[in-house]
Write a protein that holds these residues in place. Sequence first.
Motif, PDB file in Angstrom:
ATOM      1  N   LEU A 158       0.828  -1.210   0.000  1.00  0.00           N
ATOM      2  CA  LEU A 158       0.000   0.000   0.000  1.00  0.00           C
ATOM      3  C   LEU A 158       0.861   1.258   0.000  1.00  0.00           C
ATOM      4  CD1 LEU A 158      -2.805  -1.095   2.468  1.00  0.00           C
ATOM      5  CD2 LEU A 158      -3.096  -0.464   0.070  1.00  0.00           C
ATOM      6  N   ARG A 159       1.987   1.179   0.707  1.00  0.00           N
ATOM      7  CA  ARG A 159       2.895   2.338   0.717  1.00  0.00           C
ATOM      8  C   ARG A 159       3.413   2.620  -0.680  1.00  0.00           C
ATOM      9  NH1 ARG A 159       7.195   2.871   5.403  1.00  0.00           N
ATOM     10  NH2 ARG A 159       8.297   1.530   4.000  1.00  0.00           N
ATOM     11  N   GLU A 160       3.786   1.568  -1.369  1.00  0.00           N
ATOM     12  CA  GLU A 160       4.279   1.697  -2.750  1.00  0.00           C
ATOM     13  C   GLU A 160       3.197   2.332  -3.636  1.00  0.00           C
ATOM     14  OE1 GLU A 160       7.440   0.584  -3.274  1.00  0.00           O
ATOM     15  OE2 GLU A 160       7.271   1.572  -5.231  1.00  0.00           O
ATOM     16  N   GLU A 161       1.963   1.837  -3.475  1.00  0.00           N
ATOM     17  CA  GLU A 161       0.858   2.368  -4.280  1.00  0.00           C
ATOM     18  C   GLU A 161       0.604   3.836  -3.953  1.00  0.00           C
ATOM     19  OE1 GLU A 161      -1.533  -1.862  -4.657  1.00  0.00           O
ATOM     20  OE2 GLU A 161      -2.511  -0.172  -3.655  1.00  0.00           O
ATOM     21  N   LEU A 162       0.685   4.142  -2.656  1.00  0.00           N
ATOM     22  CA  LEU A 162       0.463   5.525  -2.242  1.00  0.00           C
ATOM     23  C   LEU A 162       1.511   6.445  -2.871  1.00  0.00           C
ATOM     24  CD1 LEU A 162      -1.008   7.626  -0.441  1.00  0.00           C
ATOM     25  CD2 LEU A 162       0.658   7.102   1.322  1.00  0.00           C
ATOM     26  N   TRP A 163       2.772   6.014  -2.847  1.00  0.00           N
ATOM     27  CA  TRP A 163       3.828   6.843  -3.438  1.00  0.00           C
ATOM     28  C   TRP A 163       3.624   7.002  -4.936  1.00  0.00           C
ATOM     29  CZ3 TRP A 163       6.881  10.291  -1.391  1.00  0.00           C
ATOM     30  CH2 TRP A 163       7.086  10.247  -0.013  1.00  0.00           C
ATOM     31  N   ASP A 164       3.190   5.938  -5.608  1.00  0.00           N
ATOM     32  CA  ASP A 164       2.898   6.045  -7.050  1.00  0.00           C
ATOM     33  C   ASP A 164       1.819   7.091  -7.290  1.00  0.00           C
ATOM     34  OD1 ASP A 164       4.712   4.086  -7.561  1.00  0.00           O
ATOM     35  OD2 ASP A 164       3.259   2.486  -7.889  1.00  0.00           O
ATOM     36  N   ARG A 165       0.801   7.052  -6.418  1.00  0.00           N
ATOM     37  CA  ARG A 165      -0.318   7.979  -6.549  1.00  0.00           C
ATOM     38  C   ARG A 165       0.140   9.426  -6.339  1.00  0.00           C
ATOM     39  NH1 ARG A 165      -3.302   5.439  -2.568  1.00  0.00           N
ATOM     40  NH2 ARG A 165      -3.259   3.520  -3.741  1.00  0.00           N
ATOM     41  N   LEU A 166       0.986   9.613  -5.336  1.00  0.00           N
ATOM     42  CA  LEU A 166       1.475  10.970  -5.054  1.00  0.00           C
ATOM     43  C   LEU A 166       2.329  11.477  -6.215  1.00  0.00           C
ATOM     44  CD1 LEU A 166       2.383  10.729  -1.260  1.00  0.00           C
ATOM     45  CD2 LEU A 166       0.245  11.439  -2.342  1.00  0.00           C
ATOM     46  N   ARG A 167       3.139  10.585  -6.764  1.00  0.00           N
ATOM     47  CA  ARG A 167       3.983  10.962  -7.897  1.00  0.00           C
ATOM     48  C   ARG A 167       3.091  11.354  -9.086  1.00  0.00           C
ATOM     49  NH1 ARG A 167       8.572  10.967  -6.534  1.00  0.00           N
ATOM     50  NH2 ARG A 167       8.862  12.046  -8.485  1.00  0.00           N
ATOM     51  N   ALA A 168       2.009  10.586  -9.269  1.00  0.00           N
ATOM     52  CA  ALA A 168       1.089  10.877 -10.382  1.00  0.00           C
ATOM     53  C   ALA A 168       0.420  12.240 -10.183  1.00  0.00           C
ATOM     54  CB  ALA A 168       0.040   9.775 -10.497  1.00  0.00           C
ATOM     55  N   ARG A 169       0.047  12.540  -8.936  1.00  0.00           N
ATOM     56  CA  ARG A 169      -0.561  13.847  -8.654  1.00  0.00           C
ATOM     57  C   ARG A 169       0.419  14.962  -8.990  1.00  0.00           C
ATOM     58  NH1 ARG A 169      -5.493  14.468  -8.299  1.00  0.00           N
ATOM     59  NH2 ARG A 169      -4.898  16.546  -7.688  1.00  0.00           N
ATOM     60  N   ALA A 170       1.672  14.772  -8.589  1.00  0.00           N
ATOM     61  CA  ALA A 170       2.697  15.788  -8.875  1.00  0.00           C
ATOM     62  C   ALA A 170       2.921  15.893 -10.382  1.00  0.00           C
ATOM     63  CB  ALA A 170       3.993  15.448  -8.150  1.00  0.00           C
ATOM     64  N   ALA A 171       2.953  14.748 -11.057  1.00  0.00           N
ATOM     65  CA  ALA A 171       3.159  14.767 -12.511  1.00  0.00           C
ATOM     66  C   ALA A 171       2.021  15.526 -13.196  1.00  0.00           C
ATOM     67  CB  ALA A 171       3.248  13.343 -13.049  1.00  0.00           C
ATOM     68  N   GLY A 172       0.841  15.495 -12.587  1.00  0.00           N
ATOM     69  CA  GLY A 172      -0.300  16.238 -13.118  1.00  0.00           C
ATOM     70  C   GLY A 172      -0.248  17.717 -12.766  1.00  0.00           C
ATOM     71  N   GLY A 173       0.808  18.146 -12.068  1.00  0.00           N
ATOM     72  CA  GLY A 173       0.997  19.573 -11.791  1.00  0.00           C
ATOM     73  C   GLY A 173       0.731  19.999 -10.361  1.00  0.00           C
ATOM     74  N   ALA A 174       0.305  19.064  -9.510  1.00  0.00           N
ATOM     75  CA  ALA A 174       0.012  19.453  -8.120  1.00  0.00           C
ATOM     76  C   ALA A 174       1.304  19.657  -7.329  1.00  0.00           C
ATOM     77  CB  ALA A 174      -0.839  18.374  -7.448  1.00  0.00           C
ATOM     78  N   CYS A 175       1.183  20.443  -6.290  1.00  0.00           N
ATOM     79  CA  CYS A 175       2.278  20.608  -5.334  1.00  0.00           C
ATOM     80  C   CYS A 175       1.965  19.648  -4.176  1.00  0.00           C
ATOM     81  CB  CYS A 175       2.300  22.048  -4.843  1.00  0.00           C
ATOM     82  SG  CYS A 175       3.504  22.364  -3.561  1.00  0.00           S
ATOM     83  N   VAL A 176       2.817  18.669  -3.962  1.00  0.00           N
ATOM     84  CA  VAL A 176       2.535  17.630  -2.969  1.00  0.00           C
ATOM     85  C   VAL A 176       3.549  17.728  -1.825  1.00  0.00           C
ATOM     86  CG1 VAL A 176       2.284  15.145  -2.586  1.00  0.00           C
ATOM     87  CG2 VAL A 176       1.634  16.117  -4.794  1.00  0.00           C
ATOM     88  N   LEU A 177       3.040  17.870  -0.626  1.00  0.00           N
ATOM     89  CA  LEU A 177       3.907  17.934   0.554  1.00  0.00           C
ATOM     90  C   LEU A 177       3.564  16.769   1.478  1.00  0.00           C
ATOM     91  CD1 LEU A 177       6.018  19.541   2.256  1.00  0.00           C
ATOM     92  CD2 LEU A 177       4.087  20.747   3.296  1.00  0.00           C
ATOM     93  N   VAL A 178       4.555  15.967   1.798  1.00  0.00           N
ATOM     94  CA  VAL A 178       4.336  14.757   2.600  1.00  0.00           C
ATOM     95  C   VAL A 178       5.287  14.757   3.788  1.00  0.00           C
ATOM     96  CG1 VAL A 178       4.238  12.236   2.534  1.00  0.00           C
ATOM     97  CG2 VAL A 178       4.035  13.516   0.424  1.00  0.00           C
ATOM     98  N   SER A 179       4.757  14.575   4.980  1.00  0.00           N
ATOM     99  CA  SER A 179       5.673  14.482   6.121  1.00  0.00           C
ATOM    100  C   SER A 179       5.928  13.025   6.469  1.00  0.00           C
ATOM    101  CB  SER A 179       5.109  15.206   7.342  1.00  0.00           C
ATOM    102  OG  SER A 179       4.054  14.458   7.905  1.00  0.00           O
ATOM    103  N   SER A 180       7.077  12.799   7.040  1.00  0.00           N
ATOM    104  CA  SER A 180       7.447  11.440   7.441  1.00  0.00           C
ATOM    105  C   SER A 180       8.621  11.558   8.389  1.00  0.00           C
ATOM    106  CB  SER A 180       7.865  10.648   6.196  1.00  0.00           C
ATOM    107  OG  SER A 180       8.289   9.351   6.561  1.00  0.00           O
ATOM    108  N   HIS A 181       8.768  10.569   9.291  1.00  0.00           N
ATOM    109  CA  HIS A 181      10.087  10.552   9.925  1.00  0.00           C
ATOM    110  C   HIS A 181      10.845   9.288   9.544  1.00  0.00           C
ATOM    111  CE1 HIS A 181       7.240  10.102  13.491  1.00  0.00           C
ATOM    112  NE2 HIS A 181       7.633   8.875  13.246  1.00  0.00           N
ATOM    113  N   VAL A 182      10.387   8.664   8.461  1.00  0.00           N
ATOM    114  CA  VAL A 182      11.086   7.492   7.944  1.00  0.00           C
ATOM    115  C   VAL A 182      11.990   7.930   6.798  1.00  0.00           C
ATOM    116  CG1 VAL A 182      10.782   5.165   7.033  1.00  0.00           C
ATOM    117  CG2 VAL A 182       9.030   6.160   8.503  1.00  0.00           C
ATOM    118  N   MET A 183      13.286   7.809   7.023  1.00  0.00           N
ATOM    119  CA  MET A 183      14.228   8.363   6.052  1.00  0.00           C
ATOM    120  C   MET A 183      14.184   7.657   4.702  1.00  0.00           C
ATOM    121  SD  MET A 183      15.790  11.005   6.927  1.00  0.00           S
ATOM    122  CE  MET A 183      15.550  11.957   8.398  1.00  0.00           C
TER     123      MET A 183
END
Length: 247
Positions: A158-183
């Motif tokens: 699911l994490r992999e899918e989520l990252w794909d989705r976020l990348r797709a949103r950014a590729a569509g022109g969105a500004c995506v900000l994601v917080s994490s403390h996992v390096m």
Amino acid sequence: MDGLTVVRGRVPVLSDLTCAMFPGRVTGLLGPSGAGKTTLMRAIVGTQKFAGGRVTVLGETAGSASLRRRIGYVTQAPSIYRDVSVLDNLRYFARVIGAPTSRISEVVAAVGLEGYERRLAGSLSGGQTSRVSLACALVGSPDVLVLDEPTVGQDPVLREELWDRLRARAAGGACVLVSSHVMDEAERCDDILLLRDGALLAAGTPHEIRSRAGAENLDAAFLALIREESDGARAPDGSRSDERGAR
Ligand SMILES: Nc1ncnc2c1ncn2[C@@H]1O[C@H](COP(=O)(O)OP(=O)(O)OP(=O)(O)O)[C@@H](O)[C@H]1O
Ligand SMILES: [Mg+2]
């Protein structure tokens, strides 16, 4: 944001922070617990009062009413209605934001919740609940997507899918900000903002940050940058709280 300073509970939480996030890119907001990641996100979405500085989003002052339909925010603790179904949550947020109902099935599929539409939101697992929260934030097709630790509780697939989705949103022109403390998640971002004790420790691409620190991974880079900065003490100041109390 330019010189953003936030005081919460009389304690300075963000100090004179200047940085930028860009459309078409996924920006990772990294830093230890208590560094100020959620506070910074709240300043962007307009739910945080600040003691100083300016935050501009899509050319408008953060918090402007006109921005509300253009920003999707997934809070750290899922903010959905647990006493109604997944579908009713989505219908509600779609109606509030003026999104067509056809968007609902798209976002349900996008977060992998097909078959769960009729389930009571309060009966879902933690990971499923946070995906409903994400679906609610996506339903308006926001230009700016702010996600506070969205991968917590998600399995690797699911994490992999989520990252794909976020990348797709950014590729569509969105500004995506994601917080994490996992390096290791930081490596997936186009840009990284490294926060520590409310100050910006580093900003740049993963490659830039690794090479600046002379480290082979971001974990090591972060530690090296902390050591480098360790004599940069912040001035204690905490005359008043600017906590507004909004989520
Ligand atoms: N409502 C509040 N009143 C007073 N202080 C607060 C409040 N909320 C947060 N803080 C303090 O502000 C600092 C930054 O908190 P914030 O939630 O932004 O950190 P974070 O980086 O998101 O941490 P985490 O990774 O644990 O979510 C912390 O020291 C926290 O204790
Ligand atoms: Mg947080």
